[in-house]
Motif scaffolding. Sequence first.
Motif, PDB file in Angstrom:
ATOM      1  N   PHE B 275       0.688  -1.335   0.043  1.00 42.39           N
ATOM      2  CA  PHE B 275      -0.046   0.158   0.037  1.00 42.39           C
ATOM      3  C   PHE B 275       0.909   1.250   0.013  1.00 42.39           C
ATOM      4  N   LYS B 276       2.105   1.034  -0.807  1.00 43.27           N
ATOM      5  CA  LYS B 276       2.999   2.329  -0.610  1.00 43.27           C
ATOM      6  C   LYS B 276       2.219   3.624  -1.199  1.00 43.27           C
ATOM      7  N   ASP B 277       1.230   3.296  -2.335  1.00 43.93           N
ATOM      8  CA  ASP B 277       0.695   4.588  -2.835  1.00 43.93           C
ATOM      9  C   ASP B 277      -0.131   5.230  -1.950  1.00 43.93           C
ATOM     10  N   THR B 278      -0.972   4.430  -1.053  1.00 45.55           N
ATOM     11  CA  THR B 278      -1.798   5.032  -0.072  1.00 45.55           C
ATOM     12  C   THR B 278      -1.035   6.002   0.991  1.00 45.55           C
ATOM     13  N   TRP B 279       0.260   5.473   1.611  1.00 43.17           N
ATOM     14  CA  TRP B 279       1.115   6.288   2.330  1.00 43.17           C
ATOM     15  C   TRP B 279       1.536   7.637   1.654  1.00 43.17           C
ATOM     16  N   ALA B 280       1.728   7.268   0.467  1.00 43.33           N
ATOM     17  CA  ALA B 280       2.241   8.463  -0.508  1.00 43.33           C
ATOM     18  C   ALA B 280       1.197   9.512  -0.691  1.00 43.33           C
ATOM     19  N   PHE B 281      -0.200   8.854  -0.678  1.00 48.21           N
ATOM     20  CA  PHE B 281      -1.173   9.896  -0.471  1.00 48.21           C
ATOM     21  C   PHE B 281      -1.510  10.667   0.609  1.00 48.21           C
ATOM     22  N   LEU B 282      -1.163   9.738   1.635  1.00 48.46           N
ATOM     23  CA  LEU B 282      -1.289  10.323   3.096  1.00 48.46           C
ATOM     24  C   LEU B 282      -0.214  11.516   3.365  1.00 48.46           C
ATOM     25  N   ASP B 283       0.912  11.191   2.929  1.00 50.04           N
ATOM     26  CA  ASP B 283       1.985  12.370   3.070  1.00 50.04           C
ATOM     27  C   ASP B 283       1.457  13.509   2.126  1.00 50.04           C
ATOM     28  N   ASN B 284       1.220  13.302   0.873  1.00 54.14           N
ATOM     29  CA  ASN B 284       0.850  14.522   0.132  1.00 54.14           C
ATOM     30  C   ASN B 284      -0.536  15.354   0.766  1.00 54.14           C
ATOM     31  N   ARG B 285      -1.407  14.779   1.473  1.00 53.11           N
ATOM     32  CA  ARG B 285      -2.489  15.314   2.359  1.00 53.11           C
ATOM     33  C   ARG B 285      -1.982  16.063   3.314  1.00 53.11           C
ATOM     34  N   ILE B 286      -1.233  15.273   4.097  1.00 54.95           N
ATOM     35  CA  ILE B 286      -0.824  15.991   5.583  1.00 54.95           C
ATOM     36  C   ILE B 286       0.019  17.221   4.985  1.00 54.95           C
ATOM     37  N   GLN B 287       0.912  17.242   3.783  1.00 54.89           N
ATOM     38  CA  GLN B 287       1.493  18.407   3.471  1.00 54.89           C
ATOM     39  C   GLN B 287       0.635  19.501   3.175  1.00 54.89           C
ATOM     40  N   ASP B 288      -0.716  18.976   2.345  1.00 55.12           N
ATOM     41  CA  ASP B 288      -1.500  20.177   1.888  1.00 55.12           C
ATOM     42  C   ASP B 288      -2.115  20.812   3.286  1.00 55.12           C
ATOM     43  N   VAL B 289      -2.262  20.123   4.366  1.00 56.20           N
ATOM     44  CA  VAL B 289      -2.972  20.638   5.563  1.00 56.20           C
ATOM     45  C   VAL B 289      -1.883  21.668   5.930  1.00 56.20           C
ATOM     46  N   VAL B 290      -0.417  21.102   6.258  1.00 52.70           N
ATOM     47  CA  VAL B 290       0.523  21.859   6.732  1.00 52.70           C
ATOM     48  C   VAL B 290       0.679  23.428   6.051  1.00 52.70           C
ATOM     49  N   ASN B 291       0.492  23.048   4.557  1.00 53.94           N
ATOM     50  CA  ASN B 291       0.747  24.473   3.857  1.00 53.94           C
ATOM     51  C   ASN B 291      -0.475  25.241   4.119  1.00 53.94           C
ATOM     52  N   MET B 292      -1.746  24.630   4.292  1.00 55.24           N
ATOM     53  CA  MET B 292      -2.987  25.531   4.508  1.00 55.24           C
ATOM     54  C   MET B 292      -2.737  26.059   5.894  1.00 55.24           C
ATOM     55  N   ALA B 293      -2.309  25.492   6.886  1.00 51.48           N
ATOM     56  CA  ALA B 293      -2.119  26.014   7.989  1.00 51.48           C
ATOM     57  C   ALA B 293      -1.198  27.084   8.198  1.00 51.48           C
ATOM     58  N   THR B 294      -0.139  26.981   7.475  1.00 53.89           N
ATOM     59  CA  THR B 294       1.130  28.091   7.412  1.00 53.89           C
ATOM     60  C   THR B 294       0.405  29.384   6.529  1.00 53.89           C
ATOM     61  N   THR B 295      -0.269  29.027   5.489  1.00 53.75           N
ATOM     62  CA  THR B 295      -0.992  30.148   4.799  1.00 53.75           C
ATOM     63  C   THR B 295      -2.146  30.820   5.720  1.00 53.75           C
ATOM     64  N   ALA B 296      -2.582  30.071   6.338  1.00 55.26           N
ATOM     65  CA  ALA B 296      -3.833  30.809   7.452  1.00 55.26           C
ATOM     66  C   ALA B 296      -3.264  31.826   8.367  1.00 55.26           C
ATOM     67  N   LYS B 297      -1.980  31.249   8.703  1.00 53.84           N
ATOM     68  CA  LYS B 297      -1.302  31.894   9.851  1.00 53.84           C
ATOM     69  C   LYS B 297      -0.601  33.267   9.036  1.00 53.84           C
ATOM     70  N   GLN B 298      -0.178  33.163   7.967  1.00 51.87           N
ATOM     71  CA  GLN B 298       0.342  34.319   7.146  1.00 51.87           C
ATOM     72  C   GLN B 298      -0.773  35.442   7.039  1.00 51.87           C
ATOM     73  N   MET B 299      -1.873  34.872   6.493  1.00 52.56           N
ATOM     74  CA  MET B 299      -3.012  35.648   6.275  1.00 52.56           C
ATOM     75  C   MET B 299      -3.348  36.588   7.309  1.00 52.56           C
ATOM     76  N   GLN B 300      -3.571  35.775   8.578  1.00 53.27           N
ATOM     77  CA  GLN B 300      -3.889  36.239   9.987  1.00 53.27           C
ATOM     78  C   GLN B 300      -2.911  37.663  10.135  1.00 53.27           C
ATOM     79  N   SER B 301      -1.494  37.018  10.074  1.00 53.26           N
ATOM     80  CA  SER B 301      -0.580  38.387  10.409  1.00 53.26           C
ATOM     81  C   SER B 301      -0.690  39.325   9.497  1.00 53.26           C
ATOM     82  N   THR B 302      -0.991  39.193   8.418  1.00 52.61           N
ATOM     83  CA  THR B 302      -1.093  40.081   7.287  1.00 52.61           C
ATOM     84  C   THR B 302      -2.334  40.968   7.539  1.00 52.61           C
ATOM     85  N   GLY B 303      -3.255  40.136   8.080  1.00 53.20           N
ATOM     86  CA  GLY B 303      -4.633  41.037   8.237  1.00 53.20           C
ATOM     87  C   GLY B 303      -4.297  41.885   9.673  1.00 53.20           C
ATOM     88  N   GLU B 304      -3.862  41.619  10.329  1.00 54.27           N
ATOM     89  CA  GLU B 304      -3.578  42.287  11.757  1.00 54.27           C
ATOM     90  C   GLU B 304      -2.681  43.439  11.188  1.00 54.27           C
TER      91      GLU B 304
END
Lengths: 221, 327
Positions: B275-304
């Motif tokens: 199931f290594k494709d599954t784990w690769a998918f999981l890695d990519n999704r987690i990376q997406d989440v991390v990117n989204m969180a970073t972007t959200a934080k950046q947006m918040q500080s810009t907004g402030e």
Amino acid sequence: MHRAAHTALCDWPQFVRPAMIRQSLRCTGSLQTSSRAYSVIPPPRDREEEEMMHRMLRVDHAGEYGANRIYAGQMAVLGRSRTGPLIQQMWDQEKKHLAKFNEILAENRVRPTALLPLWNLAGFALGASTALLGKEGAMACTVAVEESISEHYNSQIRALMESDPERYTELLQMIKEFRDDEMDHHDTGLEHDAESLPGYWLLKNAIQLGCKAAIYVSQRV
Amino acid sequence: MAALLRGLRAGRLLRGLPSVVAAPASTNQQCSSLRRSFHCAALRLQDESKSDKSSASSSSSSSSSTTHHEHYQAHSSHQDTEAASQQDPDPNSSDREQDEEYETEEQLQAQILAAALEFVPLHGWSMEAIAAGAESLGLSSASTGMFPNGSGDLVLHFISQCNSKLTEILAEQHNQVQLGQAERKKTADFLRDAVETRLRMCIPYIETWPQALSILLLPHNIPDSLKHLSTMVDDIWYYAGDRSTDMNWYTKRAVLTGLYNTTELVMLQDSSPDFKDTWAFLDNRIQDVVNMATTAKQMQSTGEAVAQGLMGAAVTLKNLTGLNQKR
């Protein structure tokens, strides 16, 4: 621990006033209990007690959060007026209460209420709009809210005492402390001409009705 | 720990059966299995027969025996004479083994379902598997009557078992970190490992897992399956170190639920080795989440920063027009 000492030092000016000496003794008490936060809530006996505890903590947390936002709203309008320092002082105490509840919620894995964003906006709006009515408006709002919160804490104390006072000693002590602080705020509001606001009774009852509704909803959602 | 202290208190008081029996009633799963092993040992030693009352009281005396040996001996000898006078001792030791293995209907049901899991690859998640499981334990296949929601019960049992195992693993890792024997993982890695560990538990049943998921989506099973899912997600975030008490509590759990469900679905139709494709998918999704969180934080500080700029402009205007003088 550093933060506790820092807040103790920062709060020193308020300890000088004679009326606040009672409060200062209570404040040092609360600073001591914060280092023993793990023992405030006893481990739940069963599912039912856990549910009951979580509901109580959830609504208390929502209440302190709302009170925090109300003072923030009042400060936003009246921050640079004569009543600014007074409101700031009361706000700082609410911040301490909120911090304590955050701690308890985190370590007992209690779900916070889903309506927090609503209380955020509603609290700030209430604080700001009553502050726009002037200092008397802000004080009237404080009196109304603090009365509701004290009543709520009293009913919780009653419930805990009825069920098992020994088991909940620390929790009871904490709630009693917070209730005494809220009563102080209530008395401060009355001292500062809350009742001289035109339409005081109407405003007070409207706000208290709102608080009751908020408490009812936060217990369930 | 709290349960042991309670046992200590119970052993010390030992005012009578009611108070002692009440104490063990509220223990967690770990303590109850510990109690049961003490219970089995105690039964073998004392040659008592099976009954709810005597087993409950002897298990309570066993739990207090860890702390008060003399109380245990006095109490258990008292129990021995009491029980012996009440019931005939069971001559067949193997019968006693089976009788010891369950004290309540719930435990019997759990045993049947556990046995039924072996037959799931053959019969699917169905009543036939439960019947085969019951028969393998030496019980009649009519025991399926105990499970009106048969396949649902089986799937939910398997899921709660997997979740318990996951919680144990996470707690163990947590302990290791507390003791300083292991490094604290970064949140993204922790989530990835937790989801992977949990999904790997489904691998033995992967052929029939689509059937299991469809059973979980039946209307009468949805409340239970949602409860299991939400508890699991809450546990994973708790051990990942989340102590938030605001909207983040909800957003984090929603994100992890989405992550888990999508990865599970991907796993169903993954045919890559291990199931290594599954784990690769999981890695990519987690990376997406991390990117989204970073972007959200950046947006918040810009907004402030923007808000501060606007406030500065407003204050300047007020100063210019003379509105800002203290009354």
